[in-house]
Design a protein around this motif. Structure first.
Motif, PDB file in Angstrom:
ATOM      1  N   GLU A 482    -122.410 -41.409   0.658  1.00 22.66           N
ATOM      2  CA  GLU A 482    -121.132 -41.504   1.351  1.00 22.66           C
ATOM      3  C   GLU A 482    -120.847 -40.179   2.045  1.00 22.66           C
ATOM      4  OE1 GLU A 482    -118.711 -44.666  -1.439  1.00 22.66           O
ATOM      5  OE2 GLU A 482    -118.809 -42.560  -2.064  1.00 22.66           O
ATOM      6  N   LYS A 496    -113.169 -39.920   2.763  1.00 23.28           N
ATOM      7  CA  LYS A 496    -114.505 -40.444   2.448  1.00 23.28           C
ATOM      8  C   LYS A 496    -114.789 -41.653   3.330  1.00 23.28           C
ATOM      9  CE  LYS A 496    -115.172 -43.122  -1.093  1.00 23.28           C
ATOM     10  NZ  LYS A 496    -115.332 -43.663  -2.462  1.00 23.28           N
ATOM     11  N   ASP A 498    -117.344 -44.904   3.818  1.00 19.87           N
ATOM     12  CA  ASP A 498    -118.323 -45.773   3.177  1.00 19.87           C
ATOM     13  C   ASP A 498    -119.068 -46.542   4.271  1.00 19.87           C
ATOM     14  OD1 ASP A 498    -119.826 -47.520   1.714  1.00 19.87           O
ATOM     15  OD2 ASP A 498    -118.179 -48.277   0.486  1.00 19.87           O
ATOM     16  N   ARG A 500    -121.296 -48.852   4.092  1.00 23.75           N
ATOM     17  CA  ARG A 500    -121.505 -50.268   3.790  1.00 23.75           C
ATOM     18  C   ARG A 500    -120.281 -51.096   4.187  1.00 23.75           C
ATOM     19  NH1 ARG A 500    -123.741 -47.143  -0.074  1.00 23.75           N
ATOM     20  NH2 ARG A 500    -121.734 -46.973  -1.168  1.00 23.75           N
ATOM     21  N   ARG A 501    -119.096 -50.532   3.994  1.00 23.84           N
ATOM     22  CA  ARG A 501    -117.874 -51.236   4.357  1.00 23.84           C
ATOM     23  C   ARG A 501    -117.348 -50.809   5.722  1.00 23.84           C
ATOM     24  NH1 ARG A 501    -114.298 -51.056  -1.260  1.00 23.84           N
ATOM     25  NH2 ARG A 501    -115.812 -52.155  -2.581  1.00 23.84           N
TER      26      ARG A 501
END
Length: 652
Positions: A482, A496, A498, A500-501
């Motif tokens: 991340e 942060k 992410d 993947r999302r």
């Protein structure tokens, strides 16, 4: 009395059904069987049919054998008439008989046969494909013995030798026959370099199979002069295969070395394919080495990268990430003062004055220049990141304002190249590498984030920063897959991302009240380095302190490690190498060693310590030093230090 049998006919044998007496049926004369090939009693006068005819005749009743014998004698006579008169016995005795080869000749013949699957495959590939070629091949394979070439046949001269060696060798004493060509050579020269020719030193005429005339000429020139000239990517496979067949290992190595500088993204796939078909390991490794050294160029060519298997793609990247030794480098950028492009400092930084890459030589304890920044790359306000062991420089402050240009440095070749520009020009940004992509985050008045795909050489927009979170000159790091951003205009906030999302999240803020000098991800922790203490804190003014954030537990722990560099406060930047963090500034380079905790989730002690003495002399440059880590070729290290080789494992 005339015979009752018709000419050209035979009476059938006695039929047991007619009785043991063998008398004829009273109803009429016996039926006759016509003479033909089906009866197997008419012969074409061949001598090898005589035994069979006699057997048939012996089975024929005595009353009818005269007809059989007469037909056999007539057929044999016709055959002798066609063959001509029989030769006398003396003439038959003088005819040469087929000679059985001696054990020595049989051994030499077996030595010339293919001794490996590669040679057998090459022999099958060179077999004639048409009757005409097969006839010509049989004619060439007729044994000639050690015959001397006739004056009418043109002989190619032997390759030139050194002046002193030419006098000692004298006239060529060997003729090499290859594909209808005849080349002259010296037995002593070839026998000294090849076991193949040494085993055939007794022959004056030697037929060479499995090697073409052009390849043999290059190999002979190398044997005489020790220099492989004329090797090209389109013939190197034939030359290397010929060197292996003729047992010339030095020639195979020199041919591979000669073609290595001629490889390019356009021909490397063809060379690799030829090497794999002929199972030439040295040539295959040379093609892999070129593809690894020029990984991005190969990656962006579907005609080349698409032909590689998954294992080969992983091999190229693994070789690139393990080649050479990991070294600490720093980019000397223009000072941050005068951020606007119209200022004097901004103009100087935009021109790229004193902008260069430096490497830290641990053995000498000093920084040394490696390469200048490319022409046209803004030297101030740009972002730097390392992806696939390439250094990328993006954005920055140009004379006309923020820049969108992107440059890439390849340490394997020492060259810069241009990449696809950013979608939006930006300065004071951060560039990070994550999961094989680059992320351009932040910048002056920028909320957008871009992601770079090196295979497609294309930037694409991803989730922007949260509203109100302008990240101007932030500190950023990657940890546990991340992306984290903090500092700069964000102050103590920690964001942060992410992948993947494709979303940003707010993390617990922390750290002190100082200005973030660096954010480093290491061992599941984020280490935030801050320069200077809180307002009114005279003891902490100008000191470098550390605090730590546990990414999984989402918890900050204050650190007591503190470093006070000599001289006035100078900006720091940080980079991780071999389990430690290096803090680099113009005042010097310090090494921070994190604490060895038993469990990543347990924060114990201050979290690490600084080594008291700096690693080397300060780098006398203007501006900001941005450290990073690259793997450099061993040849580029003037002062090799084996302790700095962080991953000495060779490629499996």
């Amino acid at each position: 009395m005339e015979s009752s049998a018709a000419p050209g006919g035979l009476h059938p044998a006695d039929d047991p059904a007619r009785g043991a007496s063998g008398q004829q049926d009273a109803a009429g004369p016996p039926a006759q069987t016509p003479c033909g090939l089906g009866a197997s009693l008419c012969f074409a006068a061949a001598e090898d049919e005589a035994p069979r005819a006699r057997a048939v005749a012996s089975a024929t009743p005595p009353s009818r054998r005269g007809v059989v014998d007469t037909q056999r004698e007539l057929g044999a006579g016709a055959a002798r008439a066609e063959e001509g008169p029989e030769a006398p016995e003396e003439e038959r005795a003088s005819r040469p008989e087929e000679r059985t080869p001696s054990p020595e000749e049989a051994s030499a013949s077996r030595a010339e046969s293919p001794s490996s699957p590669e040679e057998a495959s090459a022999s099958r590939a060179e077999s004639p494909s048409s009757p005409e070629e097969a006839s010509a091949s049989r004619a060439e394979l007729e044994p000639r013995g050690e015959e001397t070439p006739s004056p009418e046949e043109e002989l190619e001269p032997a390759p030139p030798a050194a002046p002193g060696l030419a006098l000692a060798l004298g006239e060529p004493d060997l003729v090499l026959e290859v594909a209808g060509r005849r080349l002259r050579a010296h037995k002593a020269v070839l026998a000294a370099r090849s076991d193949y020719f040494r085993a055939r030193a007794s022959r004056d005429v030697l037929r060479v199979r499995g090697v073409g005339p052009a390849a043999l000429r290059l190999l002979l020139a190398d044997a005489y002069g020790g220099r492989m000239a004329g090797v090209r990517p389109d013939n190197v496979a034939e030359v290397v295969a010929g060197a292996r067949r003729l047992q010339l290992p030095g020639a195979a190595r020199r041919a591979t070395e000669a073609v290595a500088p001629q490889l390019s993204p356009d021909n490397c796939a063809a060379v690799l394919g030829a090497a794999k078909r002929r199972r030439l390991a040295e040539l295959r490794d040379a093609a892999y080495r070129f593809m690894s050294d020029h990984y991005l160029e190969v990656l962006r060519r579907p005609a080349v990268f698409g032909r590689l298997s998954g294992a080969e793609r992983e091999l190229l990247l693994r070789r690139r990430l393990r080649a050479g030794r990991a070294c600490l480098l720093a980019a000397a950028l223009a000072p941050a003062a005068g951020a606007r492009a119209g200022g004097a400092a901004g103009a100087a930084g935009a021109r790229g004055e004193a902008a260069a890459l430096y490497r830290f030589c641990a053995a000498a304890g000093a920084w040394r220049a490696l390469a200048p920044l490319p022409e046209g790359a803004p030297a101030r306000g740009c972002g730097l990141a390392v992806l696939h062991n390439y250094l990328f420089v993006a954005g920055g402050v140009a004379p006309a304002g923020p820049s969108d240009r992107v440059f890439c440095y390849n340490p394997a070749t020492g060259r810069w190249s241009a990449a696809r520009p950013l979608r939006q020009a930006r300065s004071q940004l951060r560039l990070l590498a994550l999961d094989g992509h680059l992320y351009a985050v932040g910048g002056e008045c920028q909320l957008g984030v871009e992601r770079y795909d090196p295979r497609a050489d294309r930037w694409a927009a991803v989730a922007p920063l949260p509203r109100g979170a302008f990240a101007v000159d932030p500190a950023a790091a990657v940890c546990n897959g991340e992306l984290y951003v903090s500092g700069g205009s964000l102050f103590g906030r920690l964001l942060k991302y992410d992948p993947r999302r494709d979303e940003w999240q707010e993390c617990p803020g922390g750290g002190g009240r100082g200005r973030a000098a660096g954010l480093v991800g290491l061992g599941g922790f984020l280490y935030r380095f801050e320069l200077g203490g809180a307002r009114g804190d005279a003891q902490g003014a100008g000191a470098l302190s550390v605090c730590r954030y546990h990414c999984a537990a989402r918890r900050w722990s204050p650190g007591t490690a503190r470093l006070r560099p000599p001289g006035p406060p100078r900006p720091f930047r940080c980079a991780a190498l071999d389990g430690a963090v290096y803090c680099v500034s113009r005042a010097g380079t310090w090494r921070f060693v994190p604490a060895a905790d038993g469990e990543p989730g347990q924060d114990a002690g201050p979290g690490g310590h600084f080594e008291p003495e700096p690693l080397g002399a300060p780098l006398d440059v203007r501006g900001v030093l941005v450290p990073f880590v690259l793997r450099l070729p061993d040849s580029s290290d003037p002062d090799p230090d084996p302790d700095r080789d962080l991953d000495p494992q060779a490629e499996a």
